[in-house]
Design an enzyme around this catalytic site. Structure first.
Site: not given
Ligand code: NAD
Length: 434
Positions: A70, A94, A106, A190, A221, A348
């Site tokens: 992811k 993470k 990524k 986040t 954001n 997500s």
């Protein structure tokens, strides 16, 4: 073209530090040193003037033992092979730090998207998916937005993937518009994840929100939503900034007004207090400092002038390693990015889960599930840090490495396979100390 491999070399140094506090087998660490797959592609795009431009893109699947990979897709002129590999490695760590069943990936394209028309951007986004189609998928590697990629771009990419495979596949990508299978609560996830950690620390730190001061760098954001949540809870937000500079008022800023002005003008309102540079803002005396803009803003040069008691890293990589050491010695508590901003990837993950099930959750359900994960994982990290007398960042990487080792080592390591007369090392117990 710089390949950025020095960034990767420095990123994986964290593995060696964490290995000192983990029982992970050396072979597990060796596997994690290298990405499982790295794809470099060229993407031909027909431009509006009839010319053909060829862009370079990447997709990296660092590790997927704990679940499909992811991680976002970045459209930026500074994208490089090493940067994409580092970001994928951080995603592996993470997801493992907060215990969600996903690996790290990524992607990126070397481009300044502001130079492209909307139609060119759509052709590039669809071209990227065609180029990496064999490397992504709902059970393989699930991209998301990152710098300069948006829900609209995610929609084009999902549509292209669905067309190629011949079936609607919302679970191939997250960060989609709600109408195309996005999740409620992804917009402020986040900031909210970080805010839940702060709320959990509140009692231990003895914070009384109306007198607890907060300074935030970046009002996008992550920063803007954090300001909104803290302000709604009566924390005293005394300074904010964006790329053009900041504003400071020791009596507190009117955050609702700031959000309104930012939405209307694209800028924060500097008339609510004294103007302050981004450099000086970081040095303000405060209880909680929230870097929510760029990487490497606190370095060896300015670390000694930081007067915050707690730093919540909503940005990725706002502190250099040297700054980390200075602040740790000075007793500043740093809540590291791979934990502090993991609320984003967690929601997500919720989006992907909802796409798989075809059943969508209410906003309250999303918040409740996010809070449970953030608080549980923060407490786990804090207790590991205390038990091993290490800082929170080392504790995050150690916790991540323990979980990764637990998954990798289910398939066996040398001591499981080698005859006793050949393997002289200590047989390893399952690494389940996370
Ligand atoms: P954003 O583009 O929405 O906002 C960035 C903000 O930083 C803007 O207000 C911009 O004006 C400001 N800024 C830019 N340059 C600056 C400078 N030199 N000094 C001060 N402010 C500056 O981006 P975002 O999504 O809020 O991301 C911010 C950070 O958070 C990044 O490091 C990103 O990787 C990290 N992050 C974001 C998410 C997410 O879900 N949005 C998830 C994890 C990590």
């Amino acid at each position: 073209m710089p390949d950025g491999m020095e960034i990767y070399a420095s990123a994986i140094e964290r593995l060696d530090v964490a290995a000192r506090f983990s029982d992970a087998a050396p072979e597990t660490i060796e596997r994690l040193r290298r990405p499982k797959q790295l794809l470099e592609v060229s993407i031909p795009v027909r431009m509006d003037d009839g010319s053909l431009r060829i862009f370079t893109g990447y997709r990296c699947r660092h590790d997927d033992m704990r679940g499909p990979a992811k991680g976002g897709i970045r459209f930026h002129p500074g994208v490089s092979r090493g940067e994409v590999m580092s970001l994928a490695f951080w995603m592996t760590c993470k997801c493992a730090t907060v215990g969600i069943p996903l690996g790290g990936g990524k992607g990126g394209v070397i481009v300044d998207p502001r130079e492209l028309s909307t139609a060119e951007l759509e052709r590039l986004s669809r071209g990227y998916v065609r180029a990496v189609v064999d490397a992504i998928g709902p059970q393989l590697d699930i991209p998301a937005p990152d710098v300069y990629t948006t829900p609209r771009i995610m929609a084009w990419m999902m549509d292209e993937f669905s067309t190629i495979v011949g079936r609607r596949s919302p679970g191939v990508i997250t960060g989609k518009p709600i109408a195309l299978g996005g999740s409620l609560g992804r917009d402020d996830a986040t900031a909210r994840g970080g805010y839940y950690i702060i709320k959990d620390m509140e009692k231990d730190e003895g914070w009384a929100p109306p007198t607890t001061t907060v300074v935030i760098q970046g009002f996008g954001n992550a920063g803007m939503h954090f300001a909104r949540l803290a302000d709604a809870d009566k924390y005293k937000v005394v300074a904010i900034s964006d790329s053009r500079g900041g504003v400071y008022n020791p009596d507190g800023l009117d955050i609702a007004k700031q959000i309104e002005v930012k939405a209307k003008t694209g800028r924060i309102d500097l008339s609510q207090g004294d103007e302050i540079t981004n450099e000086k803002l970081l040095e303000l005396e405060c209880d909680i400092l929230v870097p929510a803009a760029l990487e490497n803003v606190i370095t060896r040069q300015n670390a000694g002038r930081i007067h915050a008691k707690v730093i919540l890293e909503l940005a990725n990589g706002p502190l250099t390693g040297e700054a980390d050491d200075v602040l740790h010695k000075a007793g500043v508590v740093v809540l590291p990015d791979i934990l502090a901003n993991a609320g984003g990837v967690t929601v997500s993950y919720f989006e992907w889960t909802q796409n798989q099930a075809g059943y969508y959750w209410s906003l309250e359900e999303v918040h409740e599930k996010l809070q449970k994960i953030m608080v549980r994982e923060y407490r786990g990290v804090a207790s590991l840090a205390k038990n091993k007398s290490i800082d929170l960042r080392t504790a995050c990487y150690t916790r991540a490495l323990n979980r990764l080792a637990e998954a990798h080592e289910c398939l066996g390591i040398q001591s499981d396979f080698a005859p006793a007369e050949v393997f002289k090392g200590r047989p390893k117990e399952a690494a389940s100390k996370a």
